[in-house]
Write a protein that holds these residues in place. Structure first.
Motif, mmCIF file in Angstrom:
data_model
loop_
_atom_site.group_PDB
_atom_site.id
_atom_site.type_symbol
_atom_site.label_atom_id
_atom_site.label_comp_id
_atom_site.label_asym_id
_atom_site.label_seq_id
_atom_site.Cartn_x
_atom_site.Cartn_y
_atom_site.Cartn_z
ATOM 1 N N HIS A 1 0.990 -1.278 0.162
ATOM 2 C CA HIS A 1 0.135 0.254 0.125
ATOM 3 C C HIS A 1 0.830 1.085 0.148
ATOM 4 C CE1 HIS A 1 -3.474 -2.683 0.573
ATOM 5 N NE2 HIS A 1 -4.256 -1.385 0.652
ATOM 6 N N ALA A 2 2.113 1.398 0.768
ATOM 7 C CA ALA A 2 2.809 2.410 0.560
ATOM 8 C C ALA A 2 3.303 2.653 -0.588
ATOM 9 C CB ALA A 2 3.902 2.145 1.617
ATOM 10 N N LEU A 3 3.695 1.637 -1.545
ATOM 11 C CA LEU A 3 4.030 2.034 -2.526
ATOM 12 C C LEU A 3 2.926 2.249 -3.815
ATOM 13 C CD1 LEU A 3 6.824 0.759 -1.583
ATOM 14 C CD2 LEU A 3 7.256 -0.064 -3.871
ATOM 15 N N ALA A 4 1.721 1.679 -3.462
ATOM 16 C CA ALA A 4 0.559 1.904 -4.298
ATOM 17 C C ALA A 4 0.356 3.365 -4.171
ATOM 18 C CB ALA A 4 -0.533 0.885 -3.965
ATOM 19 N N TYR A 5 0.092 3.942 -3.182
ATOM 20 C CA TYR A 5 -0.505 5.326 -2.954
ATOM 21 C C TYR A 5 0.123 6.496 -4.005
ATOM 22 C CZ TYR A 5 -3.648 4.318 0.943
ATOM 23 O OH TYR A 5 -4.480 3.709 2.084
ATOM 24 N N PRO A 6 1.426 6.552 -3.929
ATOM 25 C CA PRO A 6 2.051 7.567 -4.763
ATOM 26 C C PRO A 6 1.528 7.095 -6.483
ATOM 27 C CG PRO A 6 3.624 6.648 -3.308
ATOM 28 C CD PRO A 6 2.494 5.632 -3.172
ATOM 29 N N LEU A 7 1.287 6.032 -6.711
ATOM 30 C CA LEU A 7 0.906 5.810 -7.949
ATOM 31 C C LEU A 7 -0.623 6.229 -8.330
ATOM 32 C CD1 LEU A 7 1.832 2.016 -8.477
ATOM 33 C CD2 LEU A 7 3.169 4.075 -9.122
ATOM 34 N N GLY A 8 -1.153 6.444 -7.073
ATOM 35 C CA GLY A 8 -2.685 7.029 -7.286
ATOM 36 C C GLY A 8 -2.485 8.552 -7.307
ATOM 37 N N GLY A 9 -1.811 8.975 -6.493
ATOM 38 C CA GLY A 9 -1.471 10.358 -6.298
ATOM 39 C C GLY A 9 -0.792 11.229 -7.331
ATOM 40 N N HIS A 10 0.056 10.497 -8.078
ATOM 41 C CA HIS A 10 0.802 11.048 -9.196
ATOM 42 C C HIS A 10 0.253 10.858 -10.519
ATOM 43 C CE1 HIS A 10 4.419 12.753 -7.327
ATOM 44 N NE2 HIS A 10 4.185 11.791 -6.372
ATOM 45 N N PHE A 11 -0.217 9.526 -10.856
ATOM 46 C CA PHE A 11 -0.734 9.221 -11.950
ATOM 47 C C PHE A 11 -2.349 8.886 -12.155
ATOM 48 C CE2 PHE A 11 3.969 8.527 -12.021
ATOM 49 C CZ PHE A 11 4.103 9.356 -13.012
ATOM 50 N N HIS A 12 -3.041 9.085 -11.163
ATOM 51 C CA HIS A 12 -4.417 8.780 -10.982
ATOM 52 C C HIS A 12 -4.856 7.400 -11.239
ATOM 53 C CE1 HIS A 12 -4.462 13.022 -9.939
ATOM 54 N NE2 HIS A 12 -4.067 13.316 -11.178
ATOM 55 N N ILE A 13 -3.875 6.464 -10.801
ATOM 56 C CA ILE A 13 -4.207 5.067 -11.252
ATOM 57 C C ILE A 13 -5.085 4.514 -10.039
ATOM 58 C CG2 ILE A 13 -3.293 2.844 -11.287
ATOM 59 C CD1 ILE A 13 -0.781 4.108 -12.337
ATOM 60 N N PRO A 14 -6.393 3.780 -10.313
ATOM 61 C CA PRO A 14 -7.107 3.269 -9.267
ATOM 62 C C PRO A 14 -6.459 2.578 -8.282
ATOM 63 C CG PRO A 14 -8.277 3.037 -11.431
ATOM 64 C CD PRO A 14 -6.574 3.501 -11.811
ATOM 65 N N HIS A 15 -6.888 2.723 -6.978
ATOM 66 C CA HIS A 15 -6.039 1.915 -5.862
ATOM 67 C C HIS A 15 -5.865 0.515 -6.167
ATOM 68 C CE1 HIS A 15 -4.731 1.268 -1.905
ATOM 69 N NE2 HIS A 15 -5.854 0.437 -1.535
ATOM 70 N N GLY A 16 -6.876 -0.294 -6.538
ATOM 71 C CA GLY A 16 -6.728 -1.432 -6.571
ATOM 72 C C GLY A 16 -6.023 -1.864 -7.535
ATOM 73 N N LEU A 17 -5.801 -1.330 -8.838
ATOM 74 C CA LEU A 17 -4.681 -1.627 -9.794
ATOM 75 C C LEU A 17 -3.425 -1.140 -9.362
ATOM 76 C CD1 LEU A 17 -3.974 -2.392 -12.784
ATOM 77 C CD2 LEU A 17 -4.832 -0.156 -13.580
ATOM 78 N N SER A 18 -3.246 -0.059 -8.900
ATOM 79 C CA SER A 18 -1.771 0.317 -8.101
ATOM 80 C C SER A 18 -1.418 -0.682 -7.284
ATOM 81 C CB SER A 18 -2.240 1.549 -7.260
ATOM 82 O OG SER A 18 -2.643 2.823 -7.879
ATOM 83 N N ASN A 19 -2.080 -1.561 -6.377
ATOM 84 C CA ASN A 19 -1.652 -2.596 -5.506
ATOM 85 C C ASN A 19 -1.145 -3.645 -6.289
ATOM 86 O OD1 ASN A 19 -1.930 -1.779 -2.839
ATOM 87 N ND2 ASN A 19 -3.822 -1.831 -2.750
ATOM 88 N N ALA A 20 -2.031 -4.133 -7.451
ATOM 89 C CA ALA A 20 -1.625 -5.025 -8.263
ATOM 90 C C ALA A 20 -0.360 -4.870 -9.001
ATOM 91 C CB ALA A 20 -2.753 -5.400 -9.378
ATOM 92 N N LEU A 21 -0.237 -3.658 -9.254
ATOM 93 C CA LEU A 21 1.161 -3.328 -9.878
ATOM 94 C C LEU A 21 2.379 -3.354 -9.154
ATOM 95 C CD1 LEU A 21 -0.137 -0.101 -11.927
ATOM 96 C CD2 LEU A 21 0.793 -2.454 -13.046
ATOM 97 N N VAL A 22 2.121 -3.502 -7.953
ATOM 98 C CA VAL A 22 3.635 -3.837 -7.116
ATOM 99 C C VAL A 22 3.571 -5.052 -6.105
ATOM 100 C CG1 VAL A 22 4.146 -1.404 -7.164
ATOM 101 C CG2 VAL A 22 2.752 -2.085 -5.346
ATOM 102 N N LEU A 23 2.511 -5.742 -6.165
ATOM 103 C CA LEU A 23 2.236 -6.925 -5.218
ATOM 104 C C LEU A 23 3.287 -7.871 -5.270
ATOM 105 C CD1 LEU A 23 0.658 -8.449 -3.094
ATOM 106 C CD2 LEU A 23 -0.649 -9.197 -4.979
ATOM 107 N N VAL A 24 3.347 -8.244 -6.545
ATOM 108 C CA VAL A 24 4.502 -9.415 -6.658
ATOM 109 C C VAL A 24 5.947 -9.085 -6.232
ATOM 110 C CG1 VAL A 24 5.517 -10.814 -8.484
ATOM 111 C CG2 VAL A 24 3.104 -10.674 -8.492
#
Length: 389
Positions: A263-286
């Motif tokens: 979640h810590a790495l997902a939040y900036p993806l939403g803040g800077h690039f407006h990527i939806p939160h669920g997708l932001s998590n998926a992009l860094v989960l693995v």
């Protein structure tokens, strides 16, 4: 055993079609002038119609604030509070995704107290009492209906959270008939979001406890066994109901054993690039799971049977854990979700700014099972940029 406190929503209704009884449910809380907090999209697709029908059937007047947007800014929350006071609402119904539910929590409090939004950011800063509150999710992901947290956008790229048990609603209503119109990509992304909640709760460094562990495992069973069906056969209401319940259980788990580096790495993806939160998590989960592997392979191995029966349990914890990570990576691809930051238009030279913002998420990073440095975060983002493990 370490001491712990477990808190959750007072009452949970899990029933297909329960929305048709919303007027009676309001009556149990003495709500006579309900205010629905939602977004325009919910209204446009007609999802609010069952509430309208139910209230009209008993000649009950209701009000609706439908201006919530994704990652709601402060001015939206305050506009909703002003409207609630204007119509003298005596109860709040949050209806929609996580943004609507978070907004409803804050409206229920601020419409009933003299507190200011700016004064309640942080943990346990609330002093007042809220109005009766019912939360009804229309996506199976955030678990907001059972979490004591509301996230508000405070600047161009910054967010702040209000955390207090006061924000837990009186009733969470889970009705899969409200999720039947969700597009497949939203179903997939929000489902992965819920899985992240369960995985991070189970490996949370500070407040992991037996209740959250049980909930996380059951959540992952429901989610992992239904997410593909719900995504590609969206009319399967039983699969949808299983996803809703799974997301709720995961929400209960992480509300008490907080999430961490994903979640810590997902939040900036939403803040800077407006990527939806669920997708932001998926992009860094693995990538985050691989980073944490050295510190929590036994925990990942314990989760493997809850997620899939395709992994042999005869190997070492590390082997089982790695097989689980590979399974999740394949699942994300199977769901047709993007698997790299590059695919989202993020450039390599954006990584340093993202990493600096992620390191500001200290309330999340302290929960990570492995200590995280700025260099670590940059490397995780680099791997996620290319979609590599």
């Amino acid at each position: 055993m370490k001491p712990f406190i477990f808190s959750t929503t007072k009452s949970i209704i899990s029933e297909i079609g329960a929305i048709n009884r919303i007027a009676d449910i309001c009556a149990t809380l003495d709500i006579l002038k309900p205010l629905i907090i939602t977004d325009q999209g919910i209204v446009d697709v007609g999802l609010i119609q069952p509430l309208d029908t139910a209230f009209k059937k008993v000649d009950r007047k209701y009000f609706c604030f439908d201006q919530v947007v994704a990652d709601p800014p402060e001015h939206t929350v305050l506009a909703a509070v002003a409207f609630a006071k204007e119509v003298e609402a005596d109860g709040i119904i949050g209806f929609g995704g996580g943004s609507s539910l978070d907004t409803a929590k804050l409206v229920a409090l601020l419409a009933n107290s003299d507190e200011q939004l700016a004064d309640i950011y942080g943990v346990d800063a609330i002093r007042g009492k809220r109005l009766p509150l019912i939360l009804i999710p229309t996506t199976a992901g955030t678990g907001s209906e059972v979490t004591p947290i509301a996230i508000v956008t405070t600047g161009d790229t910054t967010k702040a959270g209000v955390v207090s048990s006061v924000l837990l609603p009186d009733i969470a209503l889970l009705d899969a008939s409200l999720t039947l119109g969700l597009p497949s990509h939203v179903t997939a992304a929000t489902g992965i979001d819920a899985m992240v909640h369960a995985i991070e709760a189970y490996t949370s460094a500070i407040k992991k406890n037996p209740y959250s562990d049980l909930l996380a495992k059951q959540a992952l069973t429901l989610l992992s066994h239904n997410i593909v069906e719900a995504t590609f056969n969206g009319s399967n209401v039983e699969a949808r109901q299983a996803m809703l319940l799974g997301a709720c259980l995961a929400g209960q788990a992480f509300a008490n054993a907080p999430v961490a580096a994903v979640h810590a790495l997902a939040y900036p993806l939403g803040g800077h690039f407006h990527i939806p939160h669920g997708l932001s998590n998926a992009l860094v989960l693995v990538q985050v799971m691989n980073f944490n592997l050295s510190h929590c392979a036994p925990l990942y191995a314990e989760l493997a049977p809850s997620i899939t029966d395709t992994i042999s349990l005869d190997g070492s914890d590390k082997q089982i854990a790695q097989a689980l990570i590979d399974f999740i990576a394949d699942l994300i691809k199977q769901l047709n979700l993007p698997v790299s930051l590059a695919a989202m238009g993020i450039a390599e030279n954006d990584i340093r700014a993202l990493a600096k913002d992620a390191m500001l998420q200290t309330r999340l990073l302290v929960n990570n099972p492995k200590p995280v440095t700025l260099e670590d975060v940059q490397e995780i983002y680099r791997q996620a940029h290319q979609g590599t493990d």
